[in-house]
Design a protein around this motif. Structure first.
Motif, short mmCIF file in Angstrom:
data_model
loop_
_atom_site.label_atom_id
_atom_site.label_comp_id
_atom_site.label_asym_id
_atom_site.label_seq_id
_atom_site.Cartn_x
_atom_site.Cartn_y
_atom_site.Cartn_z
N ARG A 142 112.78 49.03 12.73
CA ARG A 142 111.69 49.67 12.01
C ARG A 142 112.22 50.93 11.31
N ARG A 143 111.47 51.41 10.36
CA ARG A 143 111.82 52.69 9.73
C ARG A 143 111.73 53.81 10.76
N SER A 144 112.62 54.79 10.64
CA SER A 144 112.58 55.91 11.58
C SER A 144 111.32 56.73 11.40
N SER A 145 110.78 56.76 10.18
CA SER A 145 109.54 57.49 9.90
C SER A 145 108.53 56.55 9.26
N PRO A 146 107.46 56.14 9.97
CA PRO A 146 106.49 55.21 9.39
C PRO A 146 105.81 55.81 8.16
N ARG A 147 105.40 54.92 7.25
CA ARG A 147 104.65 55.35 6.08
C ARG A 147 103.17 55.49 6.45
N THR A 148 102.52 56.41 5.79
CA THR A 148 101.07 56.59 6.01
C THR A 148 100.25 55.60 5.19
N GLY A 172 105.34 50.90 9.82
CA GLY A 172 106.74 51.31 9.91
C GLY A 172 107.74 50.21 9.61
N GLU A 453 112.18 51.27 22.21
CA GLU A 453 111.06 50.79 21.42
C GLU A 453 110.43 49.60 22.14
N HIS A 468 104.74 58.70 20.74
CA HIS A 468 105.88 59.61 20.79
C HIS A 468 105.48 61.05 21.08
N SER A 469 104.27 61.44 20.69
CA SER A 469 103.82 62.81 20.93
C SER A 469 103.61 63.11 22.40
#
Length: 524
Positions: A142-148, A172, A453, A468-469
């Motif tokens: 997956r992308r390291s930073s998901p798209r909104t 993501g 993951e 992740h938070s």
């Protein structure tokens, strides 16, 4: 094979890979286990839900184990329809995909078209099909930073799966291209274009669409009936939705159950006016709400709020009659979150996929109602009205609520010390909560020692995900069918109604009667 607890009514079967998972799924469909209500397949797991009155226990695990195929058994070929999708290969991540695969962009496109893709399961969103391919090179992170925001129709890759986003949503996955063929259309039967077992081929944008991929023309819409008299919404602080007991049996299309957040309150409202207990009612969030009857009606309000007519309070849960022109005020509740307004004979609302519930995440069901809308009575057959029933006390802002949970299915992803912290800390309900779930906040987050993951797997109402938070999310009625964050615990079914009534500002503490442990299958 491991059996992991979710709740008294469901468990998770964990296998080594997708092939084993689908082979067991096939075996259980060929030789059904009595009492199973639903099976939700995913990448390496089957979520098994038992019918009401049953228990997801060692005996169930033993019955499932007895159906385990012999080692090396491949999934059923499922030689069904082949869908051919035209794709415009202009995805933002195509250069990155080529780099990860050590191919040119042209070679990536050729390999994607040459591969045989088969729908393994559906989830994430209605109509989102997880397709596995026979080319091992398509095993991408997956992308390291998901798209909104990912546009509808985006063809994307992640893990060993290919999928097409049915509507605009965050995500993501790596974007490869885009198709204009709708994946989800309520004008079709069934609405999901891709079903488990179907094969899919991807072709250049200008290729002829295979007949099985042709989108059926939507059925002509019936002319909207003018509502001449009914219940008019004069003002409301939040959208009002229709809710009943939900739409079970649609998981094959990636659709979860939805339904009323407080099923008990819904049923009490219907009994008070003589309706079947599962009739659709209005779910009202907080308040205030002002309504006017434009014809004679008999209503009942249950749940958090209280109603009054011309300043005179209506006994909670009691049926009350309105003449044309009468106005009802539903004041904001002092405790609780949601109220249910039922009409004797029901409301005139068309079901979607067998239910009148509005699913706010999947955008399925009747539209939410706002000021100016008029709801017509249905005039369905009724029984005798019931006496008002005394409800349980509901929590208010600042109150501490203890919710019972079953630890699992992924409690073993956390250390024993972190599980103790999860159970002892008080979690505050944030305003950023909805029918999808309650977002919680604590002074100290729940953390993991590794960054593994989790492949997507089925989730129950009441699942408590740890993103992740480290701040938990408690899934409610409109939660996604599958999720990709570990679920540390799941609410016991008897606590779901109470959870649906917890307002922002309240505090939650979770309580588990027993430590986490796998389920050891009974010998049959």
């Amino acid at each position: 094979m491991r059996f992991l607890p979710i709740s008294p009514r469901s468990l998770l079967v964990e296998l080594d890979d997708l092939e084993q998972t689908l082979a067991l799924f096939d075996a259980m469909r060929a030789d059904p286990v009595p009492g199973i209500a639903d099976i939700i397949p995913a990448a390496r797991t089957l979520m098994v839900r038992i019918e009401p009155g049953g228990t997801a226990d060692a005996a169930l695990a033993g019955a499932i184990l007895a159906r385990r195929p012999a080692p090396g058994t491949l999934p059923d070929a499922r030689a069904g329809d082949t869908v051919e999708l035209p794709v415009r290969y202009d995805g933002e991540d195509l250069p990155e995909i080529a780099r990860l695969m050590d191919l040119t962009e042209a070679e990536v496109i050729a390999a994607h078209q040459a591969a045989t893709w088969q729908v393994a399961f559906c989830g994430f969103a209605p109509g989102f099909a997880y397709m596995s391919g026979n080319d091992p090179r398509f095993d991408l992170p997956r992308r390291s930073s998901p798209r909104t925001r990912i546009p509808a129709g985006s063809v994307a890759l992640a893990g060993r799966f290919c999928g097409v986003y049915p509507r605009e949503t965050p995500g993501g996955w790596q974007l490869l291209g885009r198709t204009e063929t709708p994946m989800w259309d309520l004008g079709r039967e069934p609405p999901a274009l891709l079903q488990p077992g179907m094969r899919c081929r991807f072709v250049d944008r200008g290729a002829k669409i295979h007949p099985s991929a042709a989108v059926a023309a939507p059925a002509p819409a019936s002319p909207a009936r003018a509502v001449t008299a009914g219940l008019r919404i004069l003002a409301t602080a939040f959208p009002i939705t229709f809710q009943d007991e939900g739409r079970p049996g649609q998981t094959g299309q990636g659709v979860s159950g939805s339904g009323a957040m407080d099923i008990g309150a819904l049923r009490r409202a219907n009994r008070a006016v003589g309706n079947p207990s599962d009739a659709a009612a209005l779910e009202i969030t907080l308040g205030p709400v002002r309504l006017r009857a434009e014809c004679a009606m008999e209503l009942a309000l249950t749940g958090a709020a209280r109603a009054s007519i011309a300043g005179r309070p209506v006994p909670q849960g009691a049926a009350f009659a309105l003449d044309a022109g009468d106005e009802v005020l539903i004041a904001p509740p002092q405790s609780g979150m949601r109220s249910y307004l039922a009409n004797r004979g029901g409301f005139d609302v068309a079901p979607v996929l067998g239910s009148a519930s509005t699913d706010t995440l999947a955008f399925i069901g009747p539209k939410a109602l706002a000021a100016g809308d008029v709801i017509a009575p249905a005039g369905r057959p009724v029984a005798a009205t019931g006496a008002p029933e005394t409800p349980s006390d509901l929590p208010g802002p600042g109150d501490l609520v203890e919710l019972p949970v079953t630890l699992g299915p992924r409690a073993d992803w956390f250390t024993p010390e972190m599980i103790r912290h999860f159970l002892t800390q008080e979690w505050v309900v944030t305003p950023n909560s909805s029918r999808v779930g309650i977002r919680l906040e604590g002074a100290r987050p729940v953390t993991r020692e590794d960054a593994r993951e989790l492949q997507s797997e089925g989730t129950e109402s009441g699942a408590i995900q740890i993103p992740h938070s480290g701040q938990p999310v408690l899934f409610l009625a409109d939660h996604p069918l599958t999720g990709g964050y570990p679920v540390i615990a799941t609410l016991r079914p008897e606590a779901l109604d109470l959870a649906g009534q917890i307002p922002p500002g309240a505090r939650i503490r979770f309580a588990a009667d027993t430590p986490f442990d796998t389920i050891q299958p009974a010998r049959l």
